[in-house]
Every structure is written in structure tokens, then in C-alpha cells.
Design an enzyme around this catalytic site. Structure first.
Site, PDB file in Angstrom:
ATOM      1  N   ASP A 134      -1.321   7.696  -4.027  1.00 23.91           N
ATOM      2  CA  ASP A 134      -2.299   6.626  -3.810  1.00 23.91           C
ATOM      3  C   ASP A 134      -3.076   6.968  -2.536  1.00 23.91           C
ATOM      4  O   ASP A 134      -2.519   6.924  -1.444  1.00 23.91           O
ATOM      5  CB  ASP A 134      -1.610   5.269  -3.638  1.00 23.91           C
ATOM      6  N   LYS A 181      -7.797   1.663  -7.687  1.00 19.65           N
ATOM      7  CA  LYS A 181      -6.886   0.620  -7.198  1.00 19.65           C
ATOM      8  C   LYS A 181      -7.632  -0.237  -6.196  1.00 19.65           C
ATOM      9  O   LYS A 181      -8.430   0.273  -5.408  1.00 19.65           O
ATOM     10  CB  LYS A 181      -5.679   1.327  -6.558  1.00 19.65           C
ATOM     11  N   LYS A 211      -5.467  -0.442 -11.154  1.00 19.08           N
ATOM     12  CA  LYS A 211      -4.299  -1.038 -10.496  1.00 19.08           C
ATOM     13  C   LYS A 211      -4.727  -2.061  -9.446  1.00 19.08           C
ATOM     14  O   LYS A 211      -5.219  -1.695  -8.384  1.00 19.08           O
ATOM     15  CB  LYS A 211      -3.459   0.064  -9.832  1.00 19.08           C
TER      16      LYS A 211
END
Lengths: 312, 291
Positions: free
Chosen positions: A149, A212, A248
Site C-alpha cells: 500500500d 485506496k 479499497k
């Protein structure tokens, strides 16, 4: 479109022209549509299905300065067996930790199928030199992370240096090797929904496997209107290029009810294809406890309480 | 323009809602039921709480428990005394509500309101004394100190008896004075004074969530509270149906709730200590000396 992606990213000016050429977001309309989708009532068997799906989609997260190997082991065990008393309870998708905890998490999870996600690139601020960010990423991948991430440089993005952000994502993706890359936009710092749409496209064009919303360290984190815009972006991107990108939301999703609202939105905006842990994740920690309590409520008919789930 | 003598002023009617987490929400279900006075004439609509209101109330009570039980006993006593002070200032309102609800005389209503206020003061005084009575230093055969101290159980669900004000205060005050928080189902027949009492609590230093008042059907809401795993005790004083009371006790056994069974009780008589001690747990500590 594939050719136009390479064309759009050929120079800073071309990229700016492309991103600013994306249709503007009607903020009032987006908020209204998000609120409307949030009123759907999901009950009984549909609710049970949604709760199990949501558990399978959780990236169980601990990103605190006081994390210890013991805490990460406990979290990894919880990810494998969220409800130890009920073998029918599915495991979560992944655990999400800082890079130095990847090895511990990986060892505990073994071959359970639960993935290890690591936040890299000087998370959460992203304020470090490029070689540091790349080293951070390589380090996490070498320790066994299945997913990375990364955070984008919001300062560069907001100053309009789009190509710099683009090249950074491309470089980090290269450093990831086989690991999947999730690109954190930190929408709480992007000010407008137009910026969210541009950043989403930028991240997808640079090759992110997932986009995300947030690090969870900045308020507001994930919100429904922001999700609407990002889900539209992944849908439109697949239409334009044929490539599917995951989504996400992270931060601030604490209750089953919120999670189900997100699932409804995924189904209605992006489509059924995204209702899968490979394409949709929840970045959350306390959400899992609430999902388990709701699951118990459906199973036993009595309200459950926080005494019956782990503290973490 | 001066108010014309030909136009009649319209009364401003009060909306009776629930009292949860220091707020006055309507029932999540949107339902209400008609409350009549003693002569069968329409008095007001009361909210008819659902199981989800009960769930929200338990959540609020649980959230309030840490702060309320963590206060000094002395401070809890002050707060309960403050409820009595505020209630004293609204005696006329409660007197009128009791007369409308029960059809009793003004003198009788005044007596009940006064007794209710006195009952609050009584329990306010007990807040920092109950530990001396039920706890203490235990004699042991060794060089140790050994202390027992009472601690609150947690969230207590209460079914209040069918006595409008006195009934409610008699069951709520002893539970909260020791540091518990509670969810109380007010008398189904006389819900209005209970919500007005909620207004008194909301304006008297009592933190939101310590007392949560639901109005509606006992048979509908009580089973959800009895089976709720995050409720630590249940007081069945107001359950009149013996079969329902038995069912509630069975559900309460699932997580070993402390249960106070229903039984005939003269609420006006000096109250027994067991209303407080039923929802206390005793912690005993050995304290070695000389180390």
C-alpha cells in the site's frame, strides 16, 4: 484507449490536459446519490451473505507506533480464525502492517491463504526522498509482503505536478515485482471530488492494482461520496481500457451497517464483478468485531457484546 | 398589531419521545401508542420503542459505564442529589401529570412527588456509604490485610413497576447510585411522567447514557434485553405476567445476568438495601504486609 493512455502520459502538459479533460463531478449530486444508496435495507439471508462477504474482504489493519510482534501475531491469528468458536466463519482477506512487521505476520499466517499487505513509501505522509521510498518498498517485498500500500505525494499532486506523481507510482510498481500495488490517494487532503477523480485516473493509468481512499491517519477518511466517485472511476477505466482495477476504502468504517452500505454501492455503481475480495477490500480494524457481533446476532437471535470479541 | 381577543391561542402540545444517551429521539420504528387518562380520555401519544431502540440504549449505557462507575462515590451522590433539586423545582408539573394519569387528588399527588424526591435524596446519601456496609476489612489467620469492596455490575436492564413516578425512581436510583448504568422500560400504562423525568435527568449533571428510558410494550422489548449479552443484570420488578418473567429469567441465564425477581413490594415503605446490593459484585483483595 490503450494508445491514448501512453499519449496522455507522454508529457506533463499532455497529462494535465487529459486529467483536466475528465468530466467534472457534481458534488451535490454525488452526495445525494450516495445518501440514496445508503438507505437500502438489507435483511435476513441477504444480510448474512453480506456479512460473510464483508469479513472475507477485510484487510485487518494495525498501523500504530506501539505495534509489537506479539500484537501482530495475535492479529494474524484473528485474521485466520475471526471467530474461533465457529469454523464456518471465513478468514479475512489480508492483514495490513508496517514493513518491519511483515516477516512476523507472514510466519504466523503460513499457507493459510491470508495475504500480508505492507504500507510502504514513508507511510503515512509520503514525505521522503524517492530512493528511501523505493528501498522501503523493496524491503517489504523481500520480507514476503503480497501487497504493497503506497501513498502518493499529495503536495506534488495538488501543485499540479502530475507527471511526477505518475512516475513515482510507476517506479514503486516496478519495485513491487510480483506484489500487488494499492495506491493510497488520501482523499481527505485532496479537497475536491474533481481532484479525487483525477487522482484515481492517474493512479490507474500508472498501473496500480487497487486504488485506496486513505491512510486512516487523516480525517475525513473514507466517505460514501468519495467512494462513489472512485467506483465510477474504476468502472469507467475498465470501459475505456479493458483493465479491471480494485477499490479499497479505508478508515472510519466501524459498523456492519456502514460496510453493507459500501457493498450496495459497489454493486450499484461499479458492478457485481467487484463484489469479490480480489477487487474490493475494507481497510479496517474495529469493523471486524462489529461484523462478528452481527454474525452472532443472526446465528443466535440474541444481541452480542464487546465482551465476546477480542480487544485489539 | 395587538393580539385579537377573537383568536383563541392554540395549546402547544408536548411530544413524548424516548430518552437515550442524553437525547430525546423518536422510536427507530416510527411507532407510537395512545395514552389515556384515568377516565379514558386521550392524553398524549407516547413512543413505542422497538428492539433496535433497546439495542441503541444498551450501547449508550455501556459507553457511559466507564465514566460513571469511575467517578468517586461522593460525586455520584452529588449528581443524584442534583436530580432531586431539579425535580423539586418542577413539582407542580409532576403533580399535574400524576393527577392526569392516575386520577388522584392534588394532595395525594403532592405526597407521591414529595416521597419520590425524598427517595432520591435517600439513595444520594447511600452512594458513598454502601461500601462501608457491604464491604470491609476481613479477619484472616495470617500476616495479611484482606479487603472486600463492592463494585458495580455494569449495564442493568430494568422493568419499572406500574407506579408512575415513585415506581420509576425506586428502581432506577438504587441501581445508578452504586455506579451501574441502566436501560429502563417505563410503566406501559403511565409512560408520560417517565419521559418528563428524563428531562429532569438531562438537565441535572447526570451524564448522557447513565439512565436510558424506553416506553412501549414490556412483552416486546424485555426479551431482547434479557437475552442481550452486553447486559449484566436485569430487574424484573415490573413484570406482572409470571410466564413472561420465567422466560426472561431463562434468557438472562445465558450470560449469567444478575436477576432481581418480581415480587410484591410496598414501594412507599423504607426501601431494603438489596435493591442496591443485587447489582453489586464483591472484589476481595489480599494485601501482603512487610514486603
Amino acid at each position: 484507449m490503450a494508445s491514448s493512455v501512453s499519449e496522455a502520459t507522454s508529457s506533463d502538459a499532455a497529462l494535465r490536459r487529459f486529467l483536466h479533460g475528465l468530466p467534472g463531478v457534481d458534488q451535490v449530486g454525488a452526495e445525494q446519490r450516495a445518501a440514496g444508496l445508503g438507505t437500502r435495507s438489507i435483511k435476513t439471508t441477504a444480510k448474512a451473505w453480506a456479512i460473510d462477504l464483508a469479513i472475507r474482504m477485510v484487510d485487518l489493519t494495525t498501523l500504530e507506533g506501539n505495534d509489537t510482534p506479539g500484537k501482530v501475531r495475535a492479529l494474524a491469528n484473528k485474521a485466520m480464525h475471526p471467530d474461533p468458536l465457529d469454523p464456518t466463519c471465513p478468514s479475512t482477506a489480508a492483514v495490513c502492517v508496517y514493513p518491519d512487521m511483515v516477516a512476523t505476520a507472514k510466519k504466523t499466517l503460513g499457507s493459510s491463504g491470508v495475504k500480508v499487505a505492507a504500507v510502504a513509501t514513508a507511510f503515512p505522509s509520503g514525505r521522503a526522498a524517492m530512493p528511501v521510498k523505493l528501498a522501503d518498498t523493496r524491503d517489504a517485498v523481500a520480507a514476503g509482503a503480497d501487497e504493497i500500500d503506497m501513498v502518493i505525494d499529495r503536495g506534488a499532486f495538488l501543485s499540479g505536478r502530475y507527471l511526477e506523481v505518475f512516475e513515482e507510482i510507476v517506479a514503486v510498481k516496478e519495485a513491487c515485482g510480483d506484489a500487488h500495488l494499492k495506491v493510497i490517494l488520501e482523499t481527505g487532503e485532496l479537497q475536491t471530488l474533481d481532484s479525487v477523480r483525477r487522482a484515481s485516473w492517474l493512479a490507474m493509468m500508472a498501473g496500480g492494482h487497487f486504488i485506496k481512499t486513505s491512510t486512516g491517519k487523516i480525517q475525513p477518511a473514507a466517505t460514501l461520496p468519495v467512494s462513489l466517485v472512485m467506483l465510477e472511476a474504476v468502472r469507467d477505466f475498465r470501459e475505456a481500457t479493458g483493465q479491471m482495477v480494485g477499490y479499497k476504502p479505508a478508515g472510519g468504517i466501524r459498523h456492519s451497517k456502514d460496510a453493507i452500505k459500501y457493498l450496495v454501492m459497489v454493486n450499484e455503481v461499479a458492478g457485481e464483478d467487484w463484489l469479490d475480495p480480489d477487487w474490493f477490500r475494507f481497510g479496517a480494524s474495529t469493523l471486524l468485531n462489529d461484523l462478528l457481533m452481527q454474525r452472532n446476532k443472526l446465528k443466535t437471535g440474541a444481541y452480542s457484546g464487546p465482551d465476546y470479541v477480542t480487544l485489539d | 398589531m395587538s393580539p385579537s381577543s377573537t383568536t383563541q391561542r392554540l395549546d402547544v402540545k408536548k411530544t413524548y419521545k424516548l430518552y437515550i444517551d442524553g437525547q430525546f429521539p423518536r422510536s427507530e420504528s416510527g411507532r407510537s401508542y395512545v395514552v389515556n387518562d384515568s377516565k379514558g380520555k386521550f392524553l398524549a401519544n407516547a413512543s413505542q420503542a422497538s428492539r433496535k431502540d433497546a439495542r441503541d440504549a444498551v450501547r449508550a449505557a455501556r459507553a457511559a459505564f466507564g465514566g460513571w462507575s469511575g467517578r468517586t462515590a461522593y460525586n455520584r451522590g452529588q449528581v443524584i442529589y442534583r436530580i432531586a433539586e431539579v425535580l423539586e423545582g418542577r413539582r407542580d408539573q409532576f403533580e399535574a401529570e400524576l393527577r392526569a394519569a392516575e386520577g388522584i387528588s392534588a394532595a395525594m399527588a403532592r405526597k407521591f412527588v414529595d416521597a419520590s424526591i425524598d427517595r432520591l435524596v435517600f439513595y444520594a446519601g447511600w452512594a458513598d456509604k454502601v461500601a462501608q456496609v457491604v464491604g470491609g476489612a476481613n479477619p484472616v489467620a495470617g500476616p495479611y490485610f484482606n479487603h472486600s469492596a463492592p463494585e458495580p455490575s455494569g449495564v442493568v436492564a430494568i422493568v419499572a413497576p406500574d407506579r408512575p413516578l415513585m415506581g420509576l425512581i425506586s428502581v432506577v436510583a438504587p441501581v445508578i447510585t452504586t455506579g451501574n448504568t441502566c436501560v429502563v422500560i417505563a410503566s406501559e400504562k403511565y409512560p408520560l411522567p417517565a419521559i418528563t423525568l428524563g428531562e429532569v435527568m438531562a438537565t441535572s449533571d447526570l451524564p448522557g447514557g447513565v439512565v436510558n428510558v424506553l416506553t412501549g410494550s414490556v412483552a416486546e422489548i424485555a426479551p431482547w434485553l434479557a437475552s442481550h449479552l452486553d447486559v449484566n443484570g436485569i430487574d424484573l420488578t415490573g413484570v406482572e405476567d409470571a410466564e413472561l418473567a420465567a422466560d426472561l429469567e431463562v434468557s438472562a441465564a445465558e450470560n449469567l445476568k444478575r436477576v432481581r425477581r418480581p415480587g410484591l413490594e410496598d414501594l412507599v415503605a423504607p426501601p431494603p438495601l438489596d435493591r442496591m446490593t443485587k447489582f453489586l459484585e464483591t472484589k476481595t483483595v489480599w494485601h501482603p504486609m512487610g514486603i
